[in-house]
Structures are given as structure tokens and as C-alpha cells.
Design a protein around this motif. Structure first.
Motif, PDB file in Angstrom:
ATOM      1  N   HIS A  10      11.396   5.015   4.285  1.00 42.27           N
ATOM      2  CA  HIS A  10      12.148   5.471   5.467  1.00 42.27           C
ATOM      3  C   HIS A  10      13.237   4.466   5.833  1.00 42.27           C
ATOM      4  O   HIS A  10      14.339   4.853   6.231  1.00 42.27           O
ATOM      5  CB  HIS A  10      11.209   5.700   6.653  1.00 42.27           C
TER       6      HIS A  10
ATOM      7  N   ALA B 187       5.705   4.112   1.922  1.00 40.99           N
ATOM      8  CA  ALA B 187       6.308   5.238   2.643  1.00 40.99           C
ATOM      9  C   ALA B 187       7.163   4.729   3.807  1.00 40.99           C
ATOM     10  O   ALA B 187       8.272   5.235   4.039  1.00 40.99           O
ATOM     11  CB  ALA B 187       5.222   6.182   3.149  1.00 40.99           C
ATOM     12  N   LYS B 188       6.673   3.746   4.530  1.00 40.28           N
ATOM     13  CA  LYS B 188       7.424   3.178   5.657  1.00 40.28           C
ATOM     14  C   LYS B 188       8.712   2.520   5.156  1.00 40.28           C
ATOM     15  O   LYS B 188       9.780   2.677   5.740  1.00 40.28           O
ATOM     16  CB  LYS B 188       6.553   2.167   6.403  1.00 40.28           C
TER      17      LYS B 188
ATOM     18  N   THR C  94       0.853  -1.183   0.000  1.00 39.69           N
ATOM     19  CA  THR C  94       0.000   0.000   0.000  1.00 39.69           C
ATOM     20  C   THR C  94       0.890   1.235   0.000  1.00 39.69           C
ATOM     21  O   THR C  94       2.095   1.148   0.257  1.00 39.69           O
ATOM     22  CB  THR C  94      -0.901   0.025   1.246  1.00 39.69           C
ATOM     23  N   LYS C  95       0.290   2.396  -0.221  1.00 44.26           N
ATOM     24  CA  LYS C  95       1.064   3.643  -0.183  1.00 44.26           C
ATOM     25  C   LYS C  95       1.708   3.845   1.178  1.00 44.26           C
ATOM     26  O   LYS C  95       2.853   4.289   1.274  1.00 44.26           O
ATOM     27  CB  LYS C  95       0.178   4.835  -0.537  1.00 44.26           C
ATOM     28  N   ALA C  96       0.986   3.517   2.252  1.00 44.70           N
ATOM     29  CA  ALA C  96       1.532   3.667   3.607  1.00 44.70           C
ATOM     30  C   ALA C  96       2.720   2.729   3.818  1.00 44.70           C
ATOM     31  O   ALA C  96       3.730   3.118   4.420  1.00 44.70           O
ATOM     32  CB  ALA C  96       0.444   3.404   4.645  1.00 44.70           C
ATOM     33  N   GLN C  97       2.613   1.498   3.325  1.00 47.08           N
ATOM     34  CA  GLN C  97       3.715   0.549   3.454  1.00 47.08           C
ATOM     35  C   GLN C  97       4.922   0.980   2.618  1.00 47.08           C
ATOM     36  O   GLN C  97       6.065   0.799   3.038  1.00 47.08           O
ATOM     37  CB  GLN C  97       3.256  -0.850   3.042  1.00 47.08           C
TER      38      GLN C  97
END
Length: 172
Positions: free
Chosen positions: A37, A33-34, A28-31
Motif C-alpha cells: 500500500h 501487504a502494508k 510477514t504477509k501482513a507486513q
């Protein structure tokens, strides 16, 4: 088709569907982004290493974790892992790209845009070659996905190096 063959075909399809579901899906987009990092932290560690480190050590960390968790799906699942990491490197590439115009100045950035277009064409052609359209298969799909991941990571690292090199800085 006999009833037995139909049932066997349905069971085979169900087993294939279940085995593909066991492979990690696209992030997902959140994954993403993580994971970006995580790669950023790896790159920082490499750049701060006493010997200068090797940024290429950061290539494959997302794919590696994904590959380690695959229980089924074979080469297609491994290609998905490569696609996941490519998406992460693409986020980092776009972030770096966004910083380049101010650092390089308009003329140098215009020249770099031409180079970037050539690079995109090269990556598409080179990685596409590995997945033979006349004989498509999961092996070629995996090779092509690995190629896109490697090329995107390499280009991101290269653009980051340009960004941090004072020799490329726009004249004041």
C-alpha cells in the motif's frame, strides 16, 4: 579442542547469532501487504505529479527503511532488506499481471506470457551471475538481492505502464 577454545567458539557463535537476530527478518504477509500500500501510494503520487513523475523514485522505500534500522548483520542483513522489498514488488507485479488478460485480450496476453517467461529467465540469470557460486559470500548475496529487487520493481512499473496505455487495449 581445548576447553577455552571451545568456550570461545561457542561465544563467537552466540555473538554471531545475536547480531544476525538484530537484522530485520523477512516480512510477514501482513507486513508485505502494508508495504505494498505504501508503494502504491508512492506510485500514485508519481503518476499524478505535474511533470509525470518518476515511478522509479518508489523503488527502495521499503529497503531504505529496513536498512536504516539495521544495527548488525552487515551485507546479509541488507540482502534481507532487499528481499523484503522484492516480495512487496512481487505482490504488485502479480496484481498487475492479473489485470492484464482482460485489458490486452487473449492474443496479446499470450504474447506477453512468452515475454514474461524470458524476463524471468533473464532476471534469474542476471542476478544469479552477481553471486558467484565458485566464490559465494555475503557481498555477492547482497548484490544479487539488490538486482532481484530492482528488476522486479522495473518490470512491475513496465507492466503497469502497459496496463494503462490505451494503445495496448484489446479491440472491442
Amino acid at each position: 579442542m581445548s576447553r577455552t577454545r571451545l568456550i570461545n567458539a561457542a561465544l563467537a557463535f552466540a555473538a554471531l547469532t545475536i547480531s544476525n537476530a538484530a537484522a530485520d527478518p523477512l516480512l510477514t504477509k501482513a507486513q508485505i501487504a502494508k508495504a505494498a500500500h505504501k508503494i502504491e501510494a508512492c506510485l500514485k503520487k508519481q503518476y499524478e505529479a505535474p511533470s509525470g513523475g518518476q515511478a522509479t523514485k518508489c523503488v527502495g522505500i521499503v529497503k531504505g527503511e529496513c536498512d536504516d534500522n539495521i544495527s548488525a548483520g552487515g551485507e546479509a542483513a541488507h540482502a534481507t532488506c532487499s528481499d523484503n522489498e522484492t516480495a512487496v514488488w512481487d505482490v504488485l507485479l502479480n496484481k498487475t499481471w492479473g489485470e492484464l488478460p482482460d485489458e490486452l485480450g487473449p492474443e496479446r496476453f499470450a504474447a506477453l506470457k512468452q515475454v514474461q517467461k524470458l524476463w524471468l529467465s533473464y532476471r534469474t540469470a542476471n542476478c544469479g551471475f552477481l553471486n558467484d557460486p565458485k566464490n559465494p559470500g555475503v557481498w555477492g548475496m547482497m548484490l544479487s538481492a539488490d538486482c532481484r529487487m530492482d528488476e522486479t520493481a522495473r518490470r512491475t512499473i513496465e507492466l503497469r505502464d502497459i496496463l494503462s496505455d490505451p494503445n495496448f487495449a484489446a479491440p472491442e
